[in-house]
Design a protein around this motif. Structure first.
Motif, PDB file in Angstrom:
ATOM      1  N   LYS A  37       0.800  -1.218   0.000  1.00 41.81           N
ATOM      2  CA  LYS A  37       0.000   0.000   0.000  1.00 41.81           C
ATOM      3  C   LYS A  37       0.835   1.272   0.000  1.00 41.81           C
ATOM      4  O   LYS A  37       0.326   2.351  -0.302  1.00 41.81           O
ATOM      5  CB  LYS A  37      -0.937   0.003   1.213  1.00 41.81           C
ATOM      6  N   THR A  38       2.101   1.180   0.381  1.00 43.09           N
ATOM      7  CA  THR A  38       2.965   2.368   0.442  1.00 43.09           C
ATOM      8  C   THR A  38       4.272   2.125  -0.311  1.00 43.09           C
ATOM      9  O   THR A  38       4.660   0.984  -0.562  1.00 43.09           O
ATOM     10  CB  THR A  38       3.292   2.749   1.896  1.00 43.09           C
TER      11      THR A  38
ATOM     12  N   LYS B 166      -2.916   6.324  -4.680  1.00 40.98           N
ATOM     13  CA  LYS B 166      -3.223   5.074  -3.986  1.00 40.98           C
ATOM     14  C   LYS B 166      -2.043   4.526  -3.204  1.00 40.98           C
ATOM     15  O   LYS B 166      -2.218   3.636  -2.361  1.00 40.98           O
ATOM     16  CB  LYS B 166      -3.694   4.031  -5.005  1.00 40.98           C
ATOM     17  N   HIS B 167      -0.851   5.019  -3.475  1.00 40.72           N
ATOM     18  CA  HIS B 167       0.345   4.498  -2.815  1.00 40.72           C
ATOM     19  C   HIS B 167       1.228   5.664  -2.332  1.00 40.72           C
ATOM     20  O   HIS B 167       2.110   6.117  -3.064  1.00 40.72           O
ATOM     21  CB  HIS B 167       1.146   3.597  -3.763  1.00 40.72           C
TER      22      HIS B 167
END
Length: 397
Positions: free
Chosen positions: A221-222, A240-241
């Protein structure tokens, strides 16, 4: 030679002519400059006029330094450094001669320029190391990025690593390795800087004595990297990231933006300076809330104290290193020398602790040898500097 360096060179020649005289080559160089325009010739005549010297001295002591810095700040575009030196010598001839923005101060006045030939020769020429950096691959192999034989590398997941002159570019492969992501680390020594393009397209410019650890492909996610030292980031936007920089207990989170992070282990504070976009800065210290920065703002975190503060700054003063420039404004001698020692492989010794608190401003090319920079500090008549091997000894004049 760029315009700034050219004006510095001309000021040096005139100062030397006043005090020591010029050799044939130097006379030819100065005459060439004077013959370039009537304006240059007139400026030279006024500078060499004894009556003008007295007028300059009187005007110099009436200079409002704070007002000068205010005008300097207004003249510098926050997004790029613009110095207007086209008419500096003409104005200097009419008012006074402190080529302050070009250095700490070639004032071209007989009482302010009295270095002897012996003082000039005391400095051994000491230049930065040749640029070099080291890449550590996921399997632990270390690659010298100055090895001309290394043009391309490939990681286990298929990521292609292209090496150019002073830069690396990562291109994500199609293969996906299950389990933990693969990490690379780039280490930059003194006297060097290096540019990276990560697999997501984010650009990173690493300063001297810095290290960046990053996944060769981002997943999850990151997008997270770990920094020690100083780097300028131009993050590829991906809502989104979020992109996260972990640095000595401080976390800088962004979506897509340009910012500078300075976080050397020996420094008391961590400085995050925002150029474009927005960033969220959070300290590991409990009881501290994260803060959101806007362009032109800087977050100063101190994890030992558990504090985080925000202030308005001129971003050029914190990003000029990317343009190959040291730019100082009213900074302590000790802080200036810490910056210089990270670029030049030198140690600094102070004969008197009070010298550390002297404050200076200046603009120096990072490709200059250290001796010319220290000569400019000497011309302020505040300090003496001697280079002895790999050590600079600084004392009060």
């Amino acid at each position: 030679m760029n315009r700034i360096d050219h004006h510095i060179r001309i000021s040096q020649l005139i100062a030397k002519e006043v005090n020591f005289g010029l050799d044939d080559n130097e006379k030819k160089e100065l005459n060439t400059w004077m013959n370039e325009s009537a304006e240059n010739s007139q400026a030279y005549s006024r500078i060499m006029n004894k009556k003008s010297f007295l007028n300059w001295d009187e005007d110099f002591h009436q200079v409002n330094v704070e007002e000068g810095w205010k005008r300097f700040d207004e003249a510098v575009n926050p997004n790029r450094m613009v110095f207007v030196f086209q008419t500096i010598l003409r104005y200097a001839a009419v008012i006074f001669i402190p080529l302050f923005l070009a250095g700490v101060g070639y004032y071209l006045y007989n009482d302010l320029i009295n270095l002897s030939q012996q003082q000039q020769e005391q400095f051994a020429k000491y230049e930065p190391q040749a640029p070099q950096a080291q890449l550590t691959l996921a399997d632990g192999r270390k690659v010298s990025l100055e090895d001309y034989k290394v043009a391309a590398l490939k990681e286990k997941d298929g990521t292609q690593i292209e090496k150019g002159e002073g830069n690396l570019k990562y291109q994500a492969g199609e293969e996906k390795i299950k389990g933990k992501p693969l990490y690379n680390t780039v280490d930059i020594p003194r006297g060097s800087d290096y540019k990276l393009v990560l697999s997501d397209g984010t650009k990173v410019h690493l300063n001297a004595m810095s290290s960046l650890k990053f996944p060769v492909q981002f997943s999850g996610k990151t997008r997270e990297v770990k920094l020690t030292g100083e780097a300028y980031f131009e993050v590829k936007k991906d809502a989104k990231h979020p992109f996260i920089v972990n640095v000595l207990g401080t976390k800088v989170e962004v979506l897509g933006t340009s910012f500078n992070v300075k976080a050397y282990e020996e420094d008391e504070n961590i400085e995050t300076t925002l150029v474009e976009g927005s960033v969220k800065v959070q300290s590991s210290g409990f009881m501290t809330e994260p803060i959101l920065l806007e362009p032109g703002q800087q977050a100063v975190t101190n994890d030992k104290m558990g504090s985080i503060d925000m202030r308005e700054v001129n971003v050029v003063l914190f990003t000029s290193w990317r343009e190959g420039v040291f730019l100082f404004k009213n900074q302590r001698m000790e802080d200036i020398m810490i910056e210089l020692s990270r670029w030049y492989d030198l140690k600094v010794f102070y004969t008197n602790p009070s010298v550390k608190e002297f404050r200076f401003g200046g603009h120096f090319n990072r490709n200059s040898d250290i001796s010319s920079i220290m000569e400019m500090f000497e011309l302020t008549h505040k300090v003496d500097a001697n280079i002895n091997g790999g050590t600079i000894v600084i004392g009060e004049k």
